[in-house]
Motif scaffolding. Structure first.
Motif, PDB file in Angstrom:
ATOM      1  N   HIS A  56       0.838  -1.197   0.000  1.00 47.85           N
ATOM      2  CA  HIS A  56       0.000   0.000   0.000  1.00 47.85           C
ATOM      3  C   HIS A  56       0.872   1.247   0.000  1.00 47.85           C
ATOM      4  O   HIS A  56       2.062   1.202   0.308  1.00 47.85           O
ATOM      5  CB  HIS A  56      -0.915   0.016   1.230  1.00 47.85           C
ATOM      6  N   VAL A  57       0.270   2.359  -0.391  1.00 46.74           N
ATOM      7  CA  VAL A  57       0.884   3.674  -0.246  1.00 46.74           C
ATOM      8  C   VAL A  57      -0.090   4.525   0.542  1.00 46.74           C
ATOM      9  O   VAL A  57      -1.246   4.154   0.723  1.00 46.74           O
ATOM     10  CB  VAL A  57       1.193   4.327  -1.610  1.00 46.74           C
ATOM     11  N   GLY A  58       0.397   5.664   1.014  1.00 48.38           N
ATOM     12  CA  GLY A  58      -0.487   6.477   1.823  1.00 48.38           C
ATOM     13  C   GLY A  58      -0.052   7.919   1.920  1.00 48.38           C
ATOM     14  O   GLY A  58       0.860   8.376   1.210  1.00 48.38           O
ATOM     15  N   LEU A  59      -0.686   8.624   2.835  1.00 48.45           N
ATOM     16  CA  LEU A  59      -0.477  10.053   3.034  1.00 48.45           C
ATOM     17  C   LEU A  59       0.988  10.400   3.275  1.00 48.45           C
ATOM     18  O   LEU A  59       1.483  11.433   2.808  1.00 48.45           O
ATOM     19  CB  LEU A  59      -1.331  10.511   4.225  1.00 48.45           C
ATOM     20  N   ASP A 106       0.363   4.521   6.588  1.00 45.51           N
ATOM     21  CA  ASP A 106      -0.833   3.732   6.914  1.00 45.51           C
ATOM     22  C   ASP A 106      -2.064   4.604   7.131  1.00 45.51           C
ATOM     23  O   ASP A 106      -3.145   4.084   7.436  1.00 45.51           O
ATOM     24  CB  ASP A 106      -0.596   2.900   8.183  1.00 45.51           C
ATOM     25  N   GLY A 107      -1.910   5.913   7.004  1.00 43.96           N
ATOM     26  CA  GLY A 107      -3.028   6.821   7.201  1.00 43.96           C
ATOM     27  C   GLY A 107      -3.003   7.447   8.583  1.00 43.96           C
ATOM     28  O   GLY A 107      -2.378   6.933   9.514  1.00 43.96           O
ATOM     29  N   TRP A 108      -3.686   8.578   8.742  1.00 42.57           N
ATOM     30  CA  TRP A 108      -3.680   9.301  10.020  1.00 42.57           C
ATOM     31  C   TRP A 108      -4.297   8.468  11.138  1.00 42.57           C
ATOM     32  O   TRP A 108      -3.737   8.360  12.227  1.00 42.57           O
ATOM     33  CB  TRP A 108      -4.429  10.620   9.871  1.00 42.57           C
ATOM     34  N   SER A 109      -5.438   7.861  10.879  1.00 39.04           N
ATOM     35  CA  SER A 109      -6.116   7.100  11.935  1.00 39.04           C
ATOM     36  C   SER A 109      -5.421   5.767  12.206  1.00 39.04           C
ATOM     37  O   SER A 109      -4.984   5.491  13.316  1.00 39.04           O
ATOM     38  CB  SER A 109      -7.583   6.861  11.562  1.00 39.04           C
ATOM     39  N   GLY A 111      -2.545   4.648  11.150  1.00 34.60           N
ATOM     40  CA  GLY A 111      -1.107   4.690  11.349  1.00 34.60           C
ATOM     41  C   GLY A 111      -0.668   5.391  12.609  1.00 34.60           C
ATOM     42  O   GLY A 111       0.453   5.178  13.075  1.00 34.60           O
ATOM     43  N   LEU A 112      -1.548   6.226  13.170  1.00 34.55           N
ATOM     44  CA  LEU A 112      -1.113   7.026  14.312  1.00 34.55           C
ATOM     45  C   LEU A 112      -2.139   7.044  15.447  1.00 34.55           C
ATOM     46  O   LEU A 112      -1.877   6.534  16.535  1.00 34.55           O
ATOM     47  CB  LEU A 112      -0.820   8.459  13.855  1.00 34.55           C
ATOM     48  N   THR A 113      -3.319   7.596  15.200  1.00 37.21           N
ATOM     49  CA  THR A 113      -4.227   7.890  16.312  1.00 37.21           C
ATOM     50  C   THR A 113      -4.903   6.661  16.906  1.00 37.21           C
ATOM     51  O   THR A 113      -5.308   6.693  18.064  1.00 37.21           O
ATOM     52  CB  THR A 113      -5.310   8.884  15.883  1.00 37.21           C
ATOM     53  N   GLU A 114      -5.028   5.588  16.130  1.00 30.85           N
ATOM     54  CA  GLU A 114      -5.708   4.406  16.653  1.00 30.85           C
ATOM     55  C   GLU A 114      -4.747   3.281  17.055  1.00 30.85           C
ATOM     56  O   GLU A 114      -5.179   2.241  17.542  1.00 30.85           O
ATOM     57  CB  GLU A 114      -6.697   3.871  15.604  1.00 30.85           C
ATOM     58  N   ARG A 115      -3.453   3.499  16.870  1.00 33.81           N
ATOM     59  CA  ARG A 115      -2.481   2.447  17.158  1.00 33.81           C
ATOM     60  C   ARG A 115      -2.499   2.023  18.620  1.00 33.81           C
ATOM     61  O   ARG A 115      -2.325   0.850  18.941  1.00 33.81           O
ATOM     62  CB  ARG A 115      -1.068   2.915  16.787  1.00 33.81           C
ATOM     63  N   LEU A 116      -2.676   2.974  19.509  1.00 35.97           N
ATOM     64  CA  LEU A 116      -2.558   2.689  20.939  1.00 35.97           C
ATOM     65  C   LEU A 116      -3.906   2.622  21.656  1.00 35.97           C
ATOM     66  O   LEU A 116      -3.956   2.622  22.884  1.00 35.97           O
ATOM     67  CB  LEU A 116      -1.679   3.754  21.600  1.00 35.97           C
TER      68      LEU A 116
END
Length: 451
Positions: A56-59, A106-109, A111-116
């Motif tokens: 995949h590619v992303g932001l 992986d995207g904002w959500s 890749g970052l905000t939902e990881r934890l």
């Protein structure tokens, strides 16, 4: 004629080590795929990495490519020509951008905000901590699984300091997945400052500059953003840097950080090897710094113990919890060597040739009959720090308590392995930086990694 006097020999040896790394990784991938196909419970679809295959590619893709291209093109020149304070600032900002851009592939959500925020993570438990004292005193009682109130996987698998960090974050108004994810990125990127500062303080500024671009384009940044292990790596690196820079007050601060690190992960008892190495490499006041740091560590241990959490009880119980989960099924016979293949993707392909050159440096500069103390001083931090980190990794691997997921779990040691890159010839560094960046980009774009 010795190996070190023939320029072709070291380069050939580097290529042989690189070939061995590629072979190890290929075998680990093939064997992992076969074992998964046969139903062996590796619990890693893209073994040896804890991830699934999903190109995949992303932001974050364009920014990651730009940072990689810039540092491959100019990184070694900037490391040499930039004034020291500016170098640290530029390195930190670039490391933040590199880490954040990789996360955003992986995207904002996702890749970052939902990881934890998933059930296995620390944030899942934060709302239930209304009384920190009660949490600490009752922490050990909730480690073992399959009982009412058992902690989530990551919370149970670590001492209470890890959960406590995210509770503190929430208490100062930075609760939720976005703040936690950004904390991992912003703190994790500080290793690009702490490691060079340590080397410079130990009298190796040229080495610090040589290592600097490799810390910026750290392939392990794939897991720094966003996992708590990025924060753990930052705490350990900062603690070691404070031991190196001199002065007993700084040593106390370093000891406090390293003492707290013991309550972030049980495996950080192995950080003691790195801490002792840093103290021994200091030019003066070794005993004073050691006593100051050890006293600070003891104070942290006393504080947690008086609060009701005894570290050894936690370690005993987490060993039981470990084998209540996937670890009971994951075969030691595969992971004992496949872990090292996973480490290659986190440290990057440069790690093997760099370590080979560090070992060669010891053999040339410090013959066997030389007393140990003199060998440590003559070899310097670019030899002994990565070798201490390698010893810690080997101990963790053999323990059987690190089966899979080491690409993130070993981040606090992996960054110190890269110190050995100071031994690479200047003319080779651009190519190795390209290989490092390509590794991170390939992992992040071909696999869907999970923390």
């Amino acid at each position: 004629m010795t190996m070190m006097t023939r320029p072709g020999r070291p380069r050939s040896a580097d290529l042989i080590v690189l070939g061995a790394e590629v072979a190890l990784l290929a075998v680990a991938v093939v064997v992992g795929a076969l074992l998964n196909h046969r139903g062996v419970r590796l619990y890693a679809d893209a073994a040896p990495i804890y991830a699934s295959w999903q190109p995949h590619v992303g932001l974050g893709t364009p920014a990651a490519l730009v940072v990689a291209a810039l540092f491959v093109w100019r990184g070694t020149r900037w490391a040499t020509d930039t004034r020291w304070p500016r170098l640290l600032v530029v390195g930190y900002l670039a490391a933040v951008l590199w880490t954040l851009s990789l996360a955003l592939v992986d995207g904002w959500s996702a890749g970052l905000t939902e990881r934890l925020t998933v059930q296995a993570e620390y944030l899942y438990e934060v709302p239930g901590v209304t009384d920190v004292g009660a949490m600490l005193s009752g922490f050990a009682e909730r480690i073992v699984d399959f009982q009412p109130g058992s902690w989530s996987t990551h919370t149970a698998g670590h001492p209470p300091g890890a959960l406590l960090f995210f509770v503190w974050l929430e208490r100062i108004g930075l609760g939720g997945g976005t703040a936690a994810g950004l904390a991992c990125v912003l703190l994790g990127a500080t290793v690009s400052v702490s490691v060079p500062v340590t080397l410079r303080a130990l009298g190796a500024e040229d080495a610090a500059r040589a290592v600097w671009p490799f810390l910026v384009l750290f392939p392990g940044a794939v897991w720094v953003g966003a996992s708590a292990d990025g924060i753990f790596a930052a705490v350990v690196a900062a603690g070691l840097a404070l031991l190196a820079v001199g002065g007993r007050p700084r040593a106390v601060l370093g000891g406090l950080l390293l003492g707290f690190a013991l309550y972030l992960s049980y495996g950080f008892v192995l950080v003691g090897l790195l801490a002792l190495t840093v103290v021994l490499l200091r030019a003066r006041d070794r005993l004073g710094v050691l006593v100051a740091a050890a006293t600070a560590v003891a104070a942290v241990v006393a504080a947690f113990t008086l609060s009701g959490f005894w570290w050894l009880d936690g370690y005993h119980l987490v060993s039981r919890r470990y084998y209540q989960g996937w670890a009971a099924d994951r075969p030691y016979g595969y992971w004992i060597w496949a872990n090292l293949a996973a480490l290659l993707l986190s440290a990057g392909p440069v790690v093997g040739p760099a370590l080979r050159r560090a070992v060669a440096a010891v053999a040339v500069r410090a013959p066997h009959p030389t007393p140990l103390r003199q060998r440590i001083v003559s070899a310097g931090p670019t030899v002994w720090l990565p070798l201490a980190a390698a010893a810690a990794v080997l101990a963790a691997d053999l323990s059987g308590l690190s089966k899979a997921e080491v690409e993130r779990i070993w981040l606090p040691f992996t960054v110190w392995l890269l110190v050995a890159t100071a031994h690479l010839p200047t003319g080779h560094r651009r190519w190795w930086l390209a290989a490092q960046a390509a590794t991170a980009l390939a992992v992040n774009h071909l696999l869907w990694t999970v923390s």
